[in-house]
Motif scaffolding. Structure first.
Motif, PDB file in Angstrom:
ATOM      1  N   GLY A   1      -6.434   6.785   0.802  1.00 20.44           N
ATOM      2  CA  GLY A   1      -5.596   7.010   1.961  1.00 20.44           C
ATOM      3  C   GLY A   1      -4.413   6.066   1.949  1.00 20.44           C
ATOM      4  N   ALA A   2      -3.493   6.309   2.869  1.00 21.18           N
ATOM      5  CA  ALA A   2      -2.293   5.491   3.002  1.00 21.18           C
ATOM      6  C   ALA A   2      -2.106   5.148   4.465  1.00 21.18           C
ATOM      7  N   CYS A   3      -1.534   3.978   4.726  1.00 19.02           N
ATOM      8  CA  CYS A   3      -1.356   3.571   6.110  1.00 19.02           C
ATOM      9  C   CYS A   3      -0.067   2.788   6.271  1.00 19.02           C
ATOM     10  N   SER A   4       0.666   3.119   7.323  1.00 22.96           N
ATOM     11  CA  SER A   4       1.832   2.339   7.700  1.00 22.96           C
ATOM     12  C   SER A   4       1.447   1.358   8.798  1.00 22.96           C
ATOM     13  N   GLY A   5       2.317   0.386   9.055  1.00 23.63           N
ATOM     14  CA  GLY A   5       2.107  -0.498  10.194  1.00 23.63           C
ATOM     15  C   GLY A   5       1.180  -1.655   9.929  1.00 23.63           C
ATOM     16  N   VAL A   6       0.319  -1.933  10.903  1.00 17.77           N
ATOM     17  CA  VAL A   6      -0.455  -3.172  10.904  1.00 17.77           C
ATOM     18  C   VAL A   6      -1.423  -3.255   9.726  1.00 17.77           C
ATOM     19  N   ILE A   7      -2.009  -2.141   9.309  1.00 16.27           N
ATOM     20  CA  ILE A   7      -2.943  -2.186   8.172  1.00 16.27           C
ATOM     21  C   ILE A   7      -2.197  -2.532   6.893  1.00 16.27           C
ATOM     22  N   ALA A   8      -0.986  -2.006   6.732  1.00 18.47           N
ATOM     23  CA  ALA A   8      -0.184  -2.344   5.552  1.00 18.47           C
ATOM     24  C   ALA A   8       0.185  -3.821   5.553  1.00 18.47           C
ATOM     25  N   ASP A   9       0.685  -4.318   6.679  1.00 24.16           N
ATOM     26  CA  ASP A   9       1.107  -5.712   6.731  1.00 24.16           C
ATOM     27  C   ASP A   9      -0.069  -6.676   6.588  1.00 24.16           C
ATOM     28  N   ALA A  10      -1.282  -6.218   6.919  1.00 23.48           N
ATOM     29  CA  ALA A  10      -2.455  -7.072   6.742  1.00 23.48           C
ATOM     30  C   ALA A  10      -2.684  -7.417   5.276  1.00 23.48           C
ATOM     31  N   LEU A  11      -2.260  -6.558   4.361  1.00 28.74           N
ATOM     32  CA  LEU A  11      -2.417  -6.861   2.940  1.00 28.74           C
ATOM     33  C   LEU A  11      -1.581  -8.070   2.535  1.00 28.74           C
ATOM     34  N   ILE A  12      -0.420  -8.207   3.153  1.00 24.82           N
ATOM     35  CA  ILE A  12       0.414  -9.376   2.861  1.00 24.82           C
ATOM     36  C   ILE A  12      -0.243 -10.636   3.418  1.00 24.82           C
ATOM     37  N   THR A  13      -0.784 -10.542   4.628  1.00 19.91           N
ATOM     38  CA  THR A  13      -1.492 -11.683   5.214  1.00 19.91           C
ATOM     39  C   THR A  13      -2.672 -12.100   4.345  1.00 19.91           C
ATOM     40  N   ALA A  14      -3.376 -11.113   3.788  1.00 20.34           N
ATOM     41  CA  ALA A  14      -4.580 -11.392   3.001  1.00 20.34           C
ATOM     42  C   ALA A  14      -4.293 -12.222   1.764  1.00 20.34           C
TER      43      ALA A  14
END
Length: 336
Positions: A154-167
């Motif tokens: 799947g693909a996701c925009s928004g907060v789930i995407a930006d969480a990868l950068i935080t991780a």
């Protein structure tokens, strides 16, 4: 998922990703030994960097002999994503099997739930085919038009995407790493101005916390973002959480699919889905656990029905609606 009569696998290519969240040489060796004890031939390839899994699969399937009919991927969702890029153009030559060895492992969970990998892989190797406990099934994929890449989970925009950068900056591993990153990102997240179009119809426009297109029901191994998604219905599901939902509440709500009870949530299905950022800024987007740095203001997904051959349980995921009557009443559900 559609069922296909197919012979049991005979040769395996085992892919291991030393950079994945839970990689260990011992795990790779255990998988190799199990495959070697059941198959005519087994080889192991350890990836060396981004894109290497794709190249390894393509090379193996283009050889004149000793072509594997089973691709065993040890890794997280990103490693599986890479293997799929090499496997799908050669559909019919080999099928996929997944061994969880990454951070989220949502791709494994959507097929096998919480069953131990030893149990699932042994079933594939010894109990596949008609009458066995596993079947060769063909899953729908999405294709991201902007990159032409295949989207597996799947693909996701928004907060789930930006969480990868935080991780990237967290000293944690496995699902706990992503869960912490999701919570930390959501705590201070500002919704982006967005629009989602399904088969030419605008189903959402306004502040957007996330828009998830897929695919598998889970993201990050535990967040049930697409609770109604089926893997072979020829359609892509999309769930949009609007700005009326506090981003800080999204990790808790999606753990049990409670986000589906909120009227600001939109759930729809279609064959072509476009997710946009309407202020002209770059759309924060990931797919299969990989942040998409090269995406501009919009992303369009097209369904590829039955494109991926994969070994999975003979009894597929329940096809009944997973949502309560209350949830169906509150959620804005757009008919396909």
């Amino acid at each position: 998922m559609a069922e296909t009569a197919a012979p049991a696998p005979t040769r395996a290519l085992v892919l291991g990703n030393p950079a994945s969240g839970s990689h260990s040489p011992r795990l790779v060796e255990e998988v190799r030994q199990l495959c070697a004890s059941c198959l005519e031939g087994t080889e192991v390839h350890l990836t060396t960097g981004p894109g290497d899994a794709t190249l390894a699969v393509r090379r193996a399937l283009q050889r004149p002999d000793r072509v594997p009919d089973l691709i065993v991927v040890i890794g997280g969702d990103g490693t599986v994503r890479e293997a799929v890029q090499g496997l799908v153009p050669a559909t019919g030559a080999a099928a996929l099997a997944v061994v969880p060895g990454g951070t989220g492992n949502s791709g494994y969970k959507m097929l096998w739930g919480d069953r131990p990998w030893t149990e699932s892989l042994k079933a594939i190797l010894t109990d596949s085919g008609i009458g066995g406990s596993v079947r060769l099934r063909h899953l729908d994929l999405a294709r991201l038009a902007e990159t032409r890449n295949h989207v597996y989970l799947g693909a996701c925009s928004g907060v789930i995407a930006d969480a990868l950068i935080t991780a990237r900056g967290l000293p944690l591993t496995g699902r706990e790493r992503y869960a912490r990153a999701f919570a930390d990102t959501a705590a201070g997240y500002e919704p982006y101005p967005g629009r989602v179009t399904v088969d030419g119809r605008v189903v959402h426009e306004g502040p957007t916390v996330l828009a998830n297109v897929g695919g598998g029901r889970y993201r990050g191994g535990r967040f049930l973002v697409l609770p109604d998604s089926l893997l072979d219905d020829g359609l892509l599901d999309v769930c949009v959480i609007g700005g009326e939902v506090a981003a800080a509440d999204v990790p808790r709500l999606t753990t049990t699919a409670e986000h589906m009870t909120h009227p600001a949530t939109v759930y729809a299905r279609g064959r072509r889905i476009t997710v946009e950022r309407t202020d002209g800024g770059r759309l924060p987007l990931e797919h299969d656990g990989e942040y998409q740095d090269g995406i501009g203001a919009s992303a369009t997904f097209e369904v590829l029905p039955g494109a991926l051959p994969v070994w999975a349980p003979a009894t597929p995921e329940a096809t009944t609606n997973h949502l309560s009557e209350t949830t169906q009443h509150n959620t804005r559900r757009i008919p396909a």
